[in-house]
Design a protein around this motif. Structure first.
Motif, PDB file in Angstrom:
ATOM      1  N   ASN A   2       0.810  -1.210   0.000  1.00 58.15           N
ATOM      2  CA  ASN A   2       0.000   0.000   0.000  1.00 58.15           C
ATOM      3  C   ASN A   2       0.847   1.265   0.000  1.00 58.15           C
ATOM      4  O   ASN A   2       0.492   2.268   0.604  1.00 58.15           O
ATOM      5  N   ASN A   3       2.002   1.189  -0.681  1.00 55.35           N
ATOM      6  CA  ASN A   3       2.857   2.361  -0.858  1.00 55.35           C
ATOM      7  C   ASN A   3       3.361   2.960   0.447  1.00 55.35           C
ATOM      8  O   ASN A   3       3.634   4.159   0.511  1.00 55.35           O
ATOM      9  N   VAL A   4       3.477   2.144   1.501  1.00 60.88           N
ATOM     10  CA  VAL A   4       3.977   2.688   2.761  1.00 60.88           C
ATOM     11  C   VAL A   4       5.379   3.253   2.579  1.00 60.88           C
ATOM     12  O   VAL A   4       5.765   4.223   3.237  1.00 60.88           O
ATOM     13  N   GLU A   5       6.148   2.680   1.641  1.00 63.49           N
ATOM     14  CA  GLU A   5       7.500   3.188   1.412  1.00 63.49           C
ATOM     15  C   GLU A   5       7.480   4.580   0.788  1.00 63.49           C
ATOM     16  O   GLU A   5       8.460   5.325   0.889  1.00 63.49           O
ATOM     17  N   LYS A   6       6.358   4.943   0.161  1.00 66.27           N
ATOM     18  CA  LYS A   6       6.262   6.250  -0.478  1.00 66.27           C
ATOM     19  C   LYS A   6       5.960   7.363   0.518  1.00 66.27           C
ATOM     20  O   LYS A   6       6.279   8.532   0.265  1.00 66.27           O
ATOM     21  N   ILE A   7       5.322   7.014   1.623  1.00 70.58           N
ATOM     22  CA  ILE A   7       4.942   8.047   2.589  1.00 70.58           C
ATOM     23  C   ILE A   7       5.733   7.918   3.897  1.00 70.58           C
ATOM     24  O   ILE A   7       5.381   8.523   4.908  1.00 70.58           O
ATOM     25  N   THR A   8       6.817   7.137   3.869  1.00 71.65           N
ATOM     26  CA  THR A   8       7.669   6.983   5.047  1.00 71.65           C
ATOM     27  C   THR A   8       9.026   7.627   4.788  1.00 71.65           C
ATOM     28  O   THR A   8       9.630   7.431   3.737  1.00 71.65           O
ATOM     29  N   THR A   9       9.499   8.393   5.752  1.00 71.77           N
ATOM     30  CA  THR A   9      10.788   9.077   5.652  1.00 71.77           C
ATOM     31  C   THR A   9      11.693   8.643   6.797  1.00 71.77           C
ATOM     32  O   THR A   9      11.249   8.565   7.947  1.00 71.77           O
ATOM     33  N   VAL A  10      12.932   8.339   6.487  1.00 77.63           N
ATOM     34  CA  VAL A  10      13.936   8.035   7.508  1.00 77.63           C
ATOM     35  C   VAL A  10      14.625   9.341   7.899  1.00 77.63           C
ATOM     36  O   VAL A  10      15.088  10.089   7.034  1.00 77.63           O
ATOM     37  N   ILE A  11      14.671   9.617   9.205  1.00 75.68           N
ATOM     38  CA  ILE A  11      15.323  10.833   9.702  1.00 75.68           C
ATOM     39  C   ILE A  11      16.488  10.439  10.606  1.00 75.68           C
ATOM     40  O   ILE A  11      16.298   9.732  11.602  1.00 75.68           O
ATOM     41  N   LEU A  12      17.680  10.882  10.266  1.00 77.04           N
ATOM     42  CA  LEU A  12      18.869  10.646  11.084  1.00 77.04           C
ATOM     43  C   LEU A  12      19.198  11.931  11.835  1.00 77.04           C
ATOM     44  O   LEU A  12      19.372  12.985  11.222  1.00 77.04           O
ATOM     45  N   VAL A  13      19.283  11.830  13.157  1.00 74.24           N
ATOM     46  CA  VAL A  13      19.570  13.007  13.977  1.00 74.24           C
ATOM     47  C   VAL A  13      21.061  13.058  14.301  1.00 74.24           C
ATOM     48  O   VAL A  13      21.589  12.205  15.019  1.00 74.24           O
ATOM     49  N   GLU A  14      21.728  14.026  13.716  1.00 74.48           N
ATOM     50  CA  GLU A  14      23.149  14.278  13.945  1.00 74.48           C
ATOM     51  C   GLU A  14      23.995  13.004  13.890  1.00 74.48           C
ATOM     52  O   GLU A  14      24.711  12.668  14.841  1.00 74.48           O
ATOM     53  N   PRO A  15      23.938  12.271  12.772  1.00 77.43           N
ATOM     54  CA  PRO A  15      24.770  11.064  12.641  1.00 77.43           C
ATOM     55  C   PRO A  15      26.250  11.429  12.704  1.00 77.43           C
ATOM     56  O   PRO A  15      26.669  12.467  12.184  1.00 77.43           O
ATOM     57  N   GLU A  16      27.034  10.570  13.348  1.00 74.85           N
ATOM     58  CA  GLU A  16      28.428  10.905  13.626  1.00 74.85           C
ATOM     59  C   GLU A  16      29.405  10.367  12.584  1.00 74.85           C
ATOM     60  O   GLU A  16      30.518  10.883  12.452  1.00 74.85           O
ATOM     61  N   GLY A  32      13.404  -0.395  -0.702  1.00 75.18           N
ATOM     62  CA  GLY A  32      12.472   0.397  -1.498  1.00 75.18           C
ATOM     63  C   GLY A  32      12.086   1.737  -0.911  1.00 75.18           C
ATOM     64  O   GLY A  32      11.183   2.403  -1.424  1.00 75.18           O
ATOM     65  N   PHE A  33      12.757   2.164   0.152  1.00 76.71           N
ATOM     66  CA  PHE A  33      12.478   3.471   0.757  1.00 76.71           C
ATOM     67  C   PHE A  33      13.454   4.498   0.188  1.00 76.71           C
ATOM     68  O   PHE A  33      14.640   4.214   0.029  1.00 76.71           O
ATOM     69  N   GLU A  34      12.975   5.698  -0.088  1.00 78.61           N
ATOM     70  CA  GLU A  34      13.797   6.668  -0.808  1.00 78.61           C
ATOM     71  C   GLU A  34      13.994   7.998  -0.094  1.00 78.61           C
ATOM     72  O   GLU A  34      14.924   8.737  -0.412  1.00 78.61           O
ATOM     73  N   LYS A  35      13.130   8.326   0.855  1.00 81.46           N
ATOM     74  CA  LYS A  35      13.162   9.666   1.452  1.00 81.46           C
ATOM     75  C   LYS A  35      14.026   9.681   2.712  1.00 81.46           C
ATOM     76  O   LYS A  35      13.720   9.015   3.689  1.00 81.46           O
ATOM     77  N   LEU A  36      15.091  10.479   2.660  1.00 78.32           N
ATOM     78  CA  LEU A  36      16.029  10.582   3.776  1.00 78.32           C
ATOM     79  C   LEU A  36      16.178  12.036   4.200  1.00 78.32           C
ATOM     80  O   LEU A  36      16.473  12.903   3.380  1.00 78.32           O
ATOM     81  N   PHE A  37      15.942  12.293   5.492  1.00 81.69           N
ATOM     82  CA  PHE A  37      16.184  13.602   6.090  1.00 81.69           C
ATOM     83  C   PHE A  37      17.355  13.459   7.062  1.00 81.69           C
ATOM     84  O   PHE A  37      17.455  12.455   7.774  1.00 81.69           O
ATOM     85  N   ILE A  38      18.219  14.461   7.101  1.00 77.80           N
ATOM     86  CA  ILE A  38      19.348  14.454   8.031  1.00 77.80           C
ATOM     87  C   ILE A  38      19.327  15.746   8.844  1.00 77.80           C
ATOM     88  O   ILE A  38      19.277  16.844   8.276  1.00 77.80           O
ATOM     89  N   VAL A  39      19.348  15.602  10.164  1.00 76.03           N
ATOM     90  CA  VAL A  39      19.415  16.758  11.061  1.00 76.03           C
ATOM     91  C   VAL A  39      20.873  16.949  11.459  1.00 76.03           C
ATOM     92  O   VAL A  39      21.500  16.039  12.003  1.00 76.03           O
ATOM     93  N   ILE A  58      20.010   8.298  -3.110  1.00 79.40           N
ATOM     94  CA  ILE A  58      19.233   8.682  -1.926  1.00 79.40           C
ATOM     95  C   ILE A  58      19.986   9.754  -1.142  1.00 79.40           C
ATOM     96  O   ILE A  58      19.392  10.728  -0.664  1.00 79.40           O
ATOM     97  N   LEU A  59      21.304   9.599  -1.038  1.00 78.02           N
ATOM     98  CA  LEU A  59      22.115  10.600  -0.339  1.00 78.02           C
ATOM     99  C   LEU A  59      22.118  11.929  -1.085  1.00 78.02           C
ATOM    100  O   LEU A  59      22.029  12.997  -0.476  1.00 78.02           O
ATOM    101  N   LEU A  60      22.226  11.857  -2.390  1.00 74.40           N
ATOM    102  CA  LEU A  60      22.295  13.078  -3.191  1.00 74.40           C
ATOM    103  C   LEU A  60      20.975  13.842  -3.182  1.00 74.40           C
ATOM    104  O   LEU A  60      20.947  15.046  -3.461  1.00 74.40           O
ATOM    105  N   ASN A  61      19.885  13.144  -2.857  1.00 74.40           N
ATOM    106  CA  ASN A  61      18.569  13.788  -2.801  1.00 74.40           C
ATOM    107  C   ASN A  61      18.071  13.986  -1.373  1.00 74.40           C
ATOM    108  O   ASN A  61      16.903  14.329  -1.161  1.00 74.40           O
ATOM    109  N   ALA A  62      18.955  13.765  -0.396  1.00 75.46           N
ATOM    110  CA  ALA A  62      18.567  13.916   1.009  1.00 75.46           C
ATOM    111  C   ALA A  62      18.317  15.386   1.340  1.00 75.46           C
ATOM    112  O   ALA A  62      18.925  16.286   0.753  1.00 75.46           O
ATOM    113  N   TYR A  63      17.420  15.620   2.301  1.00 82.21           N
ATOM    114  CA  TYR A  63      17.137  16.970   2.784  1.00 82.21           C
ATOM    115  C   TYR A  63      17.807  17.161   4.145  1.00 82.21           C
ATOM    116  O   TYR A  63      17.822  16.246   4.972  1.00 82.21           O
TER     117      TYR A  63
END
Length: 243
Positions: A2-16, A32-39, A58-63
């Motif tokens: 049900n396209n859960v991978e399309k509406i799910t975002t992985v967020i990494l908080v201050e990865p070291e 199959g997950f594509e959306k990556l946010f980095i704090v 995925i890295l090149l398109n990360a926010y």
């Protein structure tokens, strides 16, 4: 799924470590997950790109974001993760579910999900945990309970692959904004009834977590708001009489 991978975002908080960032991207590509946010630092170096392999896109398109608060704006389900858990219900901020239970509850692809993973060394702060309305803990050995960041992400996303959402959605779920509105209106009533101020914040967090876990439907949201409206009106009328 049900396209859960399309509406799910992985967020990494201050990865070291850049290597971990790359390994996370590779795991996302595998599942199959594509959306990556980095704090935090706005840096993707050659090590990260090398470790990512085909997940380099995925890295090149990360926010990138300065704070977690900015990163989670607009999500219905904000999932915090940590190696620390508790069964003490007085510490309800850290009472977890498993990744499998997460997808069983929210894997129908109807709500925007943010999967928040903390720092390799310190994890998520208490303030950051309070921003999450669902909390997960990955089962592990008692002798060593801390997973590598990329391994933790891989396990959570793998569980999503195992889960297949129901084909039929009988009722639309309430959105995160609707759930938060119930909490806001309840707080208004608490303040009018002289509920102890020092208890309001924790009660609000507990209520939002409870409503989120219950998988509230849109129909139920309107029913609850109708009840809250009548209570609020009654309390306001009583205040008017007393004044």
């Amino acid at each position: 799924m049900n396209n859960v991978e399309k509406i799910t975002t992985v967020i990494l908080v201050e990865p070291e470590y850049q290597g971990n960032i790359g390994a996370v991207a590779r795991a996302m590509k595998n599942t199959g997950f594509e959306k990556l946010f980095i704090v935090g630092k706005r840096t993707i170096d050659d090590e990260a790109l090398s470790r990512a392999r085909d997940g380099a896109s995925i890295l090149l398109n990360a926010y990138f974001f300065n704070t977690l608060k900015e990163a989670i704006e607009g999500f219905d389900i904000v999932v915090g993760s940590s190696s620390v858990k508790t069964s003490n219900f007085k510490k309800f901020r850290r009472i977890p579910i498993t990744p499998r239970e997460l997808w069983q509850s929210y894997g129908n692809g109807m709500k925007k999900i943010a999967l928040v993973f903390g720092r390799e060394g310190d994890g998520l702060s208490n303030e950051e945990i309070s921003m999450c309305n669902v909390f997960i803990h990955i089962p592990s050995s008692k002798d060593y309970s801390v997973y590598n960041l990329s391994h933790a992400v891989t396990i959570v996303l793998y569980e999503a692959l195992l889960y297949r959402g129901n084909e039929e959605i009988k009722e639309l779920p309430a959105t995160g904004e609707q759930t938060h509105l119930i909490v806001e209106k309840t707080i208004e009533i608490m303040k009018k009834t002289n509920y102890p101020q020092y208890k309001i914040e924790n009660t609000a967090v507990m209520l939002e977590r409870l409503l989120t876990r219950s998988s509230l439907t849109e129909h139920e949201f309107y029913k609850i708001m109708g009840i809250i409206k009548k209570i609020n009106l009654k309390v306001s009328n009583e205040d008017g009489k007393n004044n």
